[in-house]
Scaffold this active site. Structure first.
Site, mmCIF file in Angstrom:
data_model
loop_
_atom_site.group_PDB
_atom_site.id
_atom_site.type_symbol
_atom_site.label_atom_id
_atom_site.label_comp_id
_atom_site.label_asym_id
_atom_site.label_seq_id
_atom_site.Cartn_x
_atom_site.Cartn_y
_atom_site.Cartn_z
ATOM 1 C CG HIS A 107 113.758 -63.014 -100.796
ATOM 2 N ND1 HIS A 107 114.205 -62.411 -99.642
ATOM 3 C CD2 HIS A 107 113.067 -62.055 -101.480
ATOM 4 C CE1 HIS A 107 113.792 -61.141 -99.620
ATOM 5 N NE2 HIS A 107 113.111 -60.911 -100.722
ATOM 6 C CB CYS A 108 117.668 -68.346 -102.653
ATOM 7 S SG CYS A 108 119.179 -67.533 -102.119
ATOM 8 C CB THR A 109 112.407 -68.530 -103.855
ATOM 9 O OG1 THR A 109 111.255 -69.267 -104.249
ATOM 10 C CG2 THR A 109 112.023 -67.151 -103.340
#
Length: 384
Positions: free
Chosen positions: A340-342
Site C-alpha cells: 500500500h505504498c506505506t
C-alpha cells in the site's frame, strides 16, 4: 463488471455517480476548448467548468477564496508542489510513520541532496501518535510538518487540530495529505488550521482519475512546480503571481475536472458526516465478522474506535496476495493486497514481511456486500 463486489474505494471509488460521467461527456461536447486561452463561447464555458468545481471544493473545505485551490493530476503532484515549493536548504521537516510514499519519497529525495533534514514521529500499531513526542522534535529551523489525515493502511485518524496548534506554537507550516479523508469525513481548513491541503479527485470526492489539487493558504507563497503557458500575463518571462494561474501551467484536464465537480456536488448533497457514519458502520461489521476467523490480525484502531472506511488484516499462514487473488477470481470481490505504498506504517504494524489485505468501503457499499466478504474469507480459510 456487473457482478463485482468492489471493496477497493481507498484506492479509487467505483462506480461513480451517473452525474459524473454525464458532466464529463457534456464538457467534452460543449466545453472542449482551452479554458483561459480564448474569448469565444466554448473557451468561456470551459473556464466556467473549472470555476464551478473550484467553488464546490471551497464550500466543501471551508475555503473563502476558490482561487486558493490549484488543480493538478492527483494528490502526489499536489504534495510535490507543496513540499518542493516551500522548503529551502537548511530546513527541518517533521512527518509521521503513517505517511504514504507520496510524502516520504519527495522528502527523502530532498534529504539525499543534502537540502533538508527529516524526522518521523513513531506510530503505534493502532495508528496513533504521541503529540508530546512530536513536540520534542521541533527545532528552530523546523519549517514544515507533513501529516496524513488518515492512514491508508491502518485507517487511523490523526489529530490534525492538535498538530496544527503545535505548528502555530513553533512557527511551522502544516501540510495535510487528505487522500483518505476528503469527501469521507468533514474537513474544514480554517477550523483545523491547515496551511496546505493535498487532495485526490478520484477517491472520496467521487471524480475520475487524473484529478486532484492543492489548497494553499492565501498568505503563503509557494514556488510553482511547473512553468509554462497559463493564458494570462503571456508577455512575462516568469510564472504569473495571480492564483490559480501560478500553479496551473499547461492545458488542464477540463473534462476530468467537470466530472470532479459533479462528484463534489454529490458529496455535498449526501454530506461527509453521513458518508463517514455509513462507512464506519460497515467497517465495524467487517471487523466483527473477521475477528471470528482463526489466526486473523486486524490492523489499526480497535472495534468501536474512530477510523476511515477501510480495514486491513493478515491471516496467519495465508499469503495476502493469494488471498486477494482468490477473492477476486472465485467470488468477484475486489480488495487490495500488498504494502500500500506505506512501508513505515507496515513497520509500525509489524507487517513488513507479510503486507496486508485491505478491504475499503465507499458511499455506495452495502451490508450485503460486507456479508459476502466475510462468507468468502471464511470459506477460503476453512479449506486450506
Amino acid at each position: 463488471m456487473e457482478n463485482t463486489i468492489y471493496l477497493d474505494h481507498a484506492a479509487t471509488s467505483w462506480p461513480k455517480p451517473p452525474a459524473v460521467g454525464e458532466a464529463m461527456m457534456n464538457a467534452l461536447q460543449f466545453a472542449g476548448a482551452n479554458p483561459g486561452r480564448g474569448s469565444h463561447r466554448m473557451a468561456v464555458q470551459a473556464s466556467r467548468v473549472l470555476f464551478e468545481t473550484r467553488k464546490g471544493l471551497a464550500t466543501l473545505f471551508g475555503i473563502k477564496n476558490p482561487n486558493d485551490i490549484a488543480f493538478g493530476s492527483n494528490t502526489t503532484e499536489a504534495l510535490n508542489l507543496a513540499i518542493q515549493g516551500v522548503l529551502q536548504e537548511g530546513d527541518h521537516v517533521i512527518a509521521t510513520m503513517a505517511e504514504h510514499n507520496s510524502v516520504r519519497r519527495p522528502l527523502e529525495f530532498l534529504r539525499r541532496q543534502g537540502k533538508i533534514e527529516v524526522d518521523y514521529v513513531p506510530v503505534t500499531a493502532y495508528g496513533a501518535i504521541d503529540l508530546k513526542q512530536m513536540e520534542r522534535m521541533f527545532r528552530k529551523n523546523t519549517r514544515l510538518v507533513v501529516c496524513t489525515h488518515s492512514s491508508n493502511l491502518l485507517g487511523s485518524i490523526l489529530p490534525i487540530g492538535e498538530i496544527s496548534e503545535l505548528c502555530r506554537q513553533h512557527h511551522a507550516l502544516l501540510l495535510v495529505d487528505a487522500a483518505q479523508s476528503v469527501g469521507i469525513m468533514p474537513v474544514d481548513v480554517g477550523k483545523l488550521g491547515i496551511d496546505m491541503l493535498a487532495f485526490p479527485g478520484h477517491k472520496g470526492l467521487l471524480g475520475p482519475q487524473g484529478t486532484g489539487g492543492l489548497y494553499i493558504a492565501p498568505e503563503l507563497d509557494v514556488q510553482p512546480l511547473l512553468h509554462g503557458g497559463t493564458g494570462s500575463q503571456s508577455e512575462a518571462v516568469e510564472q504569473p503571481k495571480v492564483r490559480p494561474d501560478r500553479y496551473e501551467a499547461g492545458t488542464p484536464n477540463t473534462v476530468g475536472i467537470a466530472g470532479l465537480g459533479a462528484g463534489v456536488k454529490h458529496v455535498l448533497a449526501m454530506t461527509p458526516a453521513s458518508i463517514y457514519q455509513h462507512e464506519w458502520e460497515l467497517t465495524q461489521l467487517i471487523m466483527n465478522g473477521l475477528s471470528s476467523i482463526k489466526g486473523i490480525q486486524l490492523l489499526g484502531p480497535d472495534i468501536g474506535q474512530p477510523r476511515s472506511g477501510l480495514v486491513s488484516f493478515i491471516i496467519e499462514g495465508y499469503d495476502s496476495a493469494q488471498l486477494a487473488f482468490r477473492l477476486d477470481r472465485n467470488y468477484g470481490i475486489a480488495v487490495r493486497s500488498g504494502f500500500h505504498c506505506t512501508p513505515l506504517a507496515h513497520e509500525s504494524a509489524g507487517t513488513t514481511a507479510t503486507g496486508a489485505v485491505r478491504a475499503s468501503v465507499g458511499y455506495n457499499s452495502s451490508h450485503e456486500e460486507v456479508d459476502e466478504l466475510i462468507r468468502a474469507i471464511t470459506e477460503l480459510t476453512a479449506v486450506k
